[in-house]
Motif scaffolding. Structure first.
Motif, PDB file in Angstrom:
ATOM      1  N   TYR A 110      -9.292   3.372   1.823  1.00 45.50           N
ATOM      2  CA  TYR A 110      -8.805   2.099   1.274  1.00 45.50           C
ATOM      3  C   TYR A 110      -9.310   0.915   2.100  1.00 45.50           C
ATOM      4  CZ  TYR A 110      -5.327  -1.426  -0.138  1.00 45.50           C
ATOM      5  OH  TYR A 110      -4.705  -2.545  -0.591  1.00 45.50           O
ATOM      6  N   ILE A 111      -9.203   1.068   3.415  1.00 51.62           N
ATOM      7  CA  ILE A 111      -9.639   0.006   4.330  1.00 51.62           C
ATOM      8  C   ILE A 111     -11.150  -0.200   4.217  1.00 51.62           C
ATOM      9  CG2 ILE A 111      -9.959  -0.480   6.811  1.00 51.62           C
ATOM     10  CD1 ILE A 111      -7.147  -1.062   5.732  1.00 51.62           C
ATOM     11  N   ASP A 112     -11.851   0.901   4.063  1.00 54.37           N
ATOM     12  CA  ASP A 112     -13.299   0.828   3.982  1.00 54.37           C
ATOM     13  C   ASP A 112     -13.760   0.092   2.721  1.00 54.37           C
ATOM     14  OD1 ASP A 112     -15.791   1.506   5.178  1.00 54.37           O
ATOM     15  OD2 ASP A 112     -16.083   2.868   3.465  1.00 54.37           O
ATOM     16  N   TYR A 171       0.839  -1.200   0.000  1.00 58.94           N
ATOM     17  CA  TYR A 171       0.000   0.000   0.000  1.00 58.94           C
ATOM     18  C   TYR A 171       0.871   1.246   0.000  1.00 58.94           C
ATOM     19  CZ  TYR A 171      -2.792   3.855   1.722  1.00 58.94           C
ATOM     20  OH  TYR A 171      -3.378   5.091   1.851  1.00 58.94           O
ATOM     21  N   LYS A 177     -13.159  -3.867   2.857  1.00 61.34           N
ATOM     22  CA  LYS A 177     -13.439  -4.458   4.176  1.00 61.34           C
ATOM     23  C   LYS A 177     -13.928  -5.908   4.133  1.00 61.34           C
ATOM     24  CE  LYS A 177     -17.802  -1.988   4.450  1.00 61.34           C
ATOM     25  NZ  LYS A 177     -18.387  -0.774   5.019  1.00 61.34           N
ATOM     26  N   ARG A 216     -10.782  -3.239  13.188  1.00 58.29           N
ATOM     27  CA  ARG A 216     -10.427  -4.128  12.071  1.00 58.29           C
ATOM     28  C   ARG A 216      -9.377  -5.149  12.494  1.00 58.29           C
ATOM     29  NH1 ARG A 216     -11.441  -3.414   6.629  1.00 58.29           N
ATOM     30  NH2 ARG A 216     -10.355  -5.410   6.500  1.00 58.29           N
ATOM     31  N   LEU A 267      -6.621   1.162  12.757  1.00 62.25           N
ATOM     32  CA  LEU A 267      -7.291  -0.138  12.594  1.00 62.25           C
ATOM     33  C   LEU A 267      -7.869  -0.651  13.916  1.00 62.25           C
ATOM     34  CD1 LEU A 267      -4.800  -1.830  10.131  1.00 62.25           C
ATOM     35  CD2 LEU A 267      -7.131  -1.103   9.623  1.00 62.25           C
ATOM     36  N   LYS A 302      -7.915   5.212   5.367  1.00 64.25           N
ATOM     37  CA  LYS A 302      -9.259   4.878   5.879  1.00 64.25           C
ATOM     38  C   LYS A 302     -10.171   4.478   4.725  1.00 64.25           C
ATOM     39  CE  LYS A 302      -9.388   7.864   9.951  1.00 64.25           C
ATOM     40  NZ  LYS A 302      -9.853   9.143  10.504  1.00 64.25           N
TER      41      LYS A 302
END
Length: 296
Positions: free
Chosen positions: A261-263, A237, A266, A295, A290, A259
């Motif tokens: 990207y993580i969302d 990343y 998921k 997460r 996280l 954030k």
DNA sequence: TCATGTCAAGGCGTC
DNA sequence: GACGCCTTGACATGA
């Protein structure tokens, strides 16, 4: 999900990738350098464990000139105990490990000599992982290589030459999409035809996009990783450093971008190597987020 | 002491 | 064909 950073820790005050020029090669100098590199690596691993950073890319420079013809001693024998000790530390902590030989490793090169040198360099990485006692969830990350004006043939050559790799290497190869030539689609195609595992880089995909969305391809790619044999999928990343040339990695993590990207990813469990210049500092920021987002 | 150049290894894009 | 760039840290060199 684990968060990691590559090779260098900017806080511990030592380097595990010390080198010197080829012209000053001696056995004594090399031994001294490897000893210092391993000592530093152990410090970095300790730092990671204390800070709950459970993914780390080990430098290719632990043993300088390991695959070069100038190497005239069995470093594997001399440093066996040190490798084993550090390996035990890593395994006990359940830390995920990768390594990333640089751009000179081209297993699809047109020149057979380049292929041969590349295989030797990969063998060094495989031997190192064997000495650490790592299984096949530790990965050696490479790119597809050059295109030489004909991507189709270049991919075919990769598949053909992959068969020549020694077992210690073959079972650990992960292939990453790059920012100019080979997209995630290309990587998936190659991985379907070999034992290599697709390793996805979000930033390279933004610069050199595939036909489908990153999220869809991440899902698809993750299915090629056997959790028992390979562990969950690894990813790289990064984001763009504002004001710098297109493709420049960010100095520090842009937490809003992260954030987002993580969302949008998921639904998938994956490990993230942060290719960000301030290394563990950004990894700690990412971990903090996280945890808050539940997460991890 | 600090700034700049160089380093085992290759490929690509630009001129 | 020459050259700069990639990516990048660490050493070597020279001001």
């Amino acid at each position: 999900m684990k968060i990691g950073y590559p090779c260098k820790n900017v806080s511990v005050g030592c380097s595990s990738s010390k080198r010197f020029n080829l012209k000053s090669y001696t056995k004594a100098k090399t031994e001294e350098t490897v000893r210092a590199n391993l000592e530093c690596l152990e410090n970095v691993i300790d730092f990671n464990i204390k800070n709950n950073i459970m993914f780390f890319r080990i430098s290719s420079d632990i043993v300088p000139f390991a695959s070069h013809p100038v190497m005239d001693f069995k470093w594997q024998r001399i440093f066996r105990n040190e490798f084993e000790r550090i390996g035990r530390l890593i395994k006990k902590a359940k830390m995920r490990i990768s390594t990333h030989p640089d751009q000179f490793v081209l297993i699809n090169a047109l020149d057979g000599n380049i292929v041969e040198r590349s295989i030797k360099e990969l063998l060094y990485h495989g031997e190192m992982f064997d000495l650490f006692g790592f299984k096949t969830d530790a990965k050696i990350q490479i790119h597809v290589g050059g295109a030489y004006g004909d991507k189709k043939s270049a991919k075919e050559r990769f598949v053909k030459n992959f068969k020549k790799l020694p077992l210690s290497v073959k079972k650990r190869i992960a292939v990453e999409n790059d920012d100019r030539l080979f997209t995630i689609d290309d990587v998936l195609e190659i991985c379907e035809k070999t034992d290599a595992k697709p390793l996805l880089d979000n930033f390279h995909d933004a610069l050199n996009p595939s036909k489908q969305s990153f999220e869809k391809l991440l899902k698809k790619a993750s299915e090629q990783w056997s959790e028992k044999r390979d562990g969950i999928i690894m990813t790289d990343y990064s984001s763009q450093e504002m004001g710098k040339r297109k493709g420049s990695h960010a100095e520090s993590i842009d937490i809003n971008d992260f954030k987002h990207y993580i969302d949008r990813t998921k639904k998938i469990d994956f490990d993230i190597m942060l290719e960000i210049k301030d290394k563990e500092k950004s990894a700690l920021k990412a971990l903090k987020y996280l945890k808050e987002a539940k997460r991890i």
